[in-house]
Write an enzyme that holds these catalytic residues in place. Structure first.
Site, PDB file in Angstrom:
ATOM      1  N   GLU A  11      -6.392   6.306  -7.063  1.00 62.31           N
ATOM      2  CA  GLU A  11      -7.543   5.671  -6.417  1.00 62.31           C
ATOM      3  C   GLU A  11      -8.460   6.682  -5.733  1.00 62.31           C
ATOM      4  O   GLU A  11      -9.261   6.331  -4.867  1.00 62.31           O
ATOM      5  CB  GLU A  11      -7.058   4.634  -5.403  1.00 62.31           C
ATOM      6  CG  GLU A  11      -6.322   3.479  -6.045  1.00 62.31           C
ATOM      7  CD  GLU A  11      -5.737   2.526  -5.026  1.00 62.31           C
ATOM      8  OE1 GLU A  11      -6.508   1.794  -4.387  1.00 62.31           O
ATOM      9  OE2 GLU A  11      -4.502   2.506  -4.869  1.00 62.31           O
ATOM     10  N   SER A  65      -6.367  -1.476  -5.763  1.00 66.07           N
ATOM     11  CA  SER A  65      -7.592  -1.564  -6.567  1.00 66.07           C
ATOM     12  C   SER A  65      -7.355  -2.183  -7.933  1.00 66.07           C
ATOM     13  O   SER A  65      -8.158  -2.022  -8.842  1.00 66.07           O
ATOM     14  CB  SER A  65      -8.239  -0.173  -6.743  1.00 66.07           C
ATOM     15  OG  SER A  65      -8.615   0.353  -5.498  1.00 66.07           O
ATOM     16  N   TYR A  89     -15.189  -3.286  -8.401  1.00 62.28           N
ATOM     17  CA  TYR A  89     -16.012  -2.112  -8.143  1.00 62.28           C
ATOM     18  C   TYR A  89     -17.280  -2.006  -8.977  1.00 62.28           C
ATOM     19  O   TYR A  89     -18.086  -1.127  -8.731  1.00 62.28           O
ATOM     20  CB  TYR A  89     -15.163  -0.843  -8.306  1.00 62.28           C
ATOM     21  CG  TYR A  89     -14.050  -0.801  -7.280  1.00 62.28           C
ATOM     22  CD1 TYR A  89     -14.331  -0.649  -5.929  1.00 62.28           C
ATOM     23  CD2 TYR A  89     -12.729  -0.973  -7.657  1.00 62.28           C
ATOM     24  CE1 TYR A  89     -13.322  -0.640  -4.984  1.00 62.28           C
ATOM     25  CE2 TYR A  89     -11.712  -0.963  -6.720  1.00 62.28           C
ATOM     26  CZ  TYR A  89     -12.021  -0.791  -5.384  1.00 62.28           C
ATOM     27  OH  TYR A  89     -11.021  -0.790  -4.447  1.00 62.28           O
ATOM     28  N   ARG A 101      -6.658  -6.422   5.589  1.00 54.64           N
ATOM     29  CA  ARG A 101      -7.206  -7.499   4.774  1.00 54.64           C
ATOM     30  C   ARG A 101      -6.058  -8.143   4.013  1.00 54.64           C
ATOM     31  O   ARG A 101      -5.237  -7.443   3.413  1.00 54.64           O
ATOM     32  CB  ARG A 101      -8.247  -6.963   3.787  1.00 54.64           C
ATOM     33  CG  ARG A 101      -9.200  -8.025   3.251  1.00 54.64           C
ATOM     34  CD  ARG A 101     -10.014  -7.535   2.084  1.00 54.64           C
ATOM     35  NE  ARG A 101      -9.220  -7.472   0.873  1.00 54.64           N
ATOM     36  CZ  ARG A 101      -9.148  -6.404   0.070  1.00 54.64           C
ATOM     37  NH1 ARG A 101      -9.814  -5.308   0.339  1.00 54.64           N
ATOM     38  NH2 ARG A 101      -8.385  -6.443  -1.019  1.00 54.64           N
ATOM     39  N   ASP A 113      -4.931 -10.808   1.063  1.00 53.57           N
ATOM     40  CA  ASP A 113      -5.396 -11.496  -0.138  1.00 53.57           C
ATOM     41  C   ASP A 113      -4.491 -12.686  -0.434  1.00 53.57           C
ATOM     42  O   ASP A 113      -3.260 -12.557  -0.426  1.00 53.57           O
ATOM     43  CB  ASP A 113      -5.406 -10.533  -1.324  1.00 53.57           C
ATOM     44  CG  ASP A 113      -6.372  -9.371  -1.118  1.00 53.57           C
ATOM     45  OD1 ASP A 113      -7.340  -9.540  -0.344  1.00 53.57           O
ATOM     46  OD2 ASP A 113      -6.163  -8.311  -1.727  1.00 53.57           O
ATOM     47  N   GLU A 161      -0.932  -9.994  -1.115  1.00 45.11           N
ATOM     48  CA  GLU A 161      -0.624  -8.692  -0.525  1.00 45.11           C
ATOM     49  C   GLU A 161      -1.436  -8.465   0.746  1.00 45.11           C
ATOM     50  O   GLU A 161      -2.424  -9.146   1.005  1.00 45.11           O
ATOM     51  CB  GLU A 161      -0.869  -7.554  -1.516  1.00 45.11           C
ATOM     52  CG  GLU A 161      -2.294  -7.439  -2.009  1.00 45.11           C
ATOM     53  CD  GLU A 161      -2.427  -6.335  -3.061  1.00 45.11           C
ATOM     54  OE1 GLU A 161      -2.715  -5.194  -2.669  1.00 45.11           O
ATOM     55  OE2 GLU A 161      -2.243  -6.627  -4.256  1.00 45.11           O
ATOM     56  N   ASN A 200      -3.473  -5.446   2.750  1.00 45.69           N
ATOM     57  CA  ASN A 200      -4.107  -4.140   2.572  1.00 45.69           C
ATOM     58  C   ASN A 200      -4.323  -3.498   3.944  1.00 45.69           C
ATOM     59  O   ASN A 200      -5.092  -4.017   4.759  1.00 45.69           O
ATOM     60  CB  ASN A 200      -5.459  -4.294   1.873  1.00 45.69           C
ATOM     61  CG  ASN A 200      -5.325  -4.949   0.520  1.00 45.69           C
ATOM     62  OD1 ASN A 200      -5.084  -4.293  -0.473  1.00 45.69           O
ATOM     63  ND2 ASN A 200      -5.471  -6.267   0.476  1.00 45.69           N
ATOM     64  N   GLY A 236     -10.773  -1.302   1.104  1.00 44.80           N
ATOM     65  CA  GLY A 236     -11.971  -0.578   0.684  1.00 44.80           C
ATOM     66  C   GLY A 236     -13.130  -0.769   1.651  1.00 44.80           C
ATOM     67  O   GLY A 236     -13.297  -1.831   2.238  1.00 44.80           O
TER      68      GLY A 236
END
Length: 302
Positions: free
Chosen positions: A13, A144, A210, A248, A250, A262, A264, A268
């Site tokens: 990443e 990602s 992205y 964050r 999800d 998950e 984070n 990002g």
């Protein structure tokens, strides 16, 4: 204050990390901070460059292994340099999808069923048939959506498994939950507005995350009952994994039931990223978000 923005790293990443780091530099208050760009290629690189630049604080823009997994955090702690976000233990636990799902399951947090597999272990197709298709194959340590594959039937399993193993020595095979994907940004244990994600592909993959205009991401107002469930689940995960400053989470919602995918710990922070979008929905511009992360991180005694 001399802020070192740590970016690059050794993971798959790396390119996303560079995007995050450059976006942070662009949005930091240059009148308030002396900003040092620190691009690293190894653990040794990190040690040498933070010492050479004599930074007061490390703003982490790293993703994936050696960054999101607690490796960089452990080095910074040993050097006595404060850094942004979650600590070592939280980073380690959240990065490992198998361990984090085991912890969630033991604490009563609903997460999709899964099978853990190491390289050279045989795939148990009977278990997969019981789980049912489609399924999702993911590297255990990664983000990602790199190496994440949607598998529609038994014939596609081995290809998906081999692709995931390109990114890690351990993978999980997870049941596919059909529903609405949401993401919950958390800042100092308070939920930011929840975003609904509608990818144009079958799931929220690397391209959707992205590339411009590959997913619709907008604030969603959940009904009161579901919103309460989601908020309680996010706070429970925050406490369970001892998160700090920001994260964050999800989630997939299916038939009014939220499933945690998950957590984070270094989400990002590019111009197209979800956490800044959530913050902007409450009037918090990127500069203020970064200020809050720095200020809150400095208050933590590690």
């Amino acid at each position: 204050m001399k802020i070192g923005v740590i970016m690059g790293g050794t993971s798959s990443e790396r390119e996303i990390s560079l995007l995050t780091g450059n976006e942070m530099i662009k949005n930091l208050d240059s009148d308030k901070y002396e900003i040092i760009k620190i691009e690293i290629n190894s653990r040794k690189d990190l040690i040498e460059k933070v010492q050479e630049n004599n930074i007061d604080f490390a703003l982490l823009a790293l993703h994936g292994k050696f960054g999101e997994d607690g490796g960089a955090q452990a080095i910074l702690e040993s050097l006595g340099i404060p850094y942004s976000g979650c600590g070592v233990a939280s980073s380690v636990l959240c990065m490992d999808k198998d361990i984090s799902k085991k912890l969630m399951e033991s604490a009563g947090v609903i997460t999709p069923k899964w099978i853990h597999l190491k390289k050279h272990q045989q795939v148990d197709y009977n278990l997969l048939n019981k789980m049912g298709y489609p399924i999702i194959v993911k590297p255990v340590n990664g983000g990602s959506s790199l190496g994440t594959v949607l598998v529609n039937n038994e014939d596609e399993v081995m290809d998906g498994v081999l692709r995931a193993f390109d990114y890690d020595d351990e993978i999980i095979i997870e049941e596919y939950i059909s529903g609405i994907e949401i993401t919950c940004g958390i800042l100092n244990k308070k939920l930011l507005p929840i975003l609904c994600i509608k990818p144009k592909s079958n799931f929220f993959d690397y391209k959707s995350k992205y590339q411009w205009n590959e997913a619709d991401e907008s604030v969603i107002e959940l009904d009161n009952e579901l919103k309460s469930k989601v908020e309680a689940m996010c706070v429970q995960c925050w406490d369970l994994f001892k998160c700090e400053v920001y994260a964050r989470i999800d989630i997939i919602v299916s038939k009014n039931v939220p499933y945690v995918l998950e957590i984070n710990t270094l989400p990002g922070m590019t111009e197209n990223s979800l956490l800044p979008k959530s913050a902007k929905a409450v009037g918090m511009e990127f500069e203020e978000l970064l200020d809050t992360i720095i200020t809150s991180s400095l208050k933590i005694k590690r």
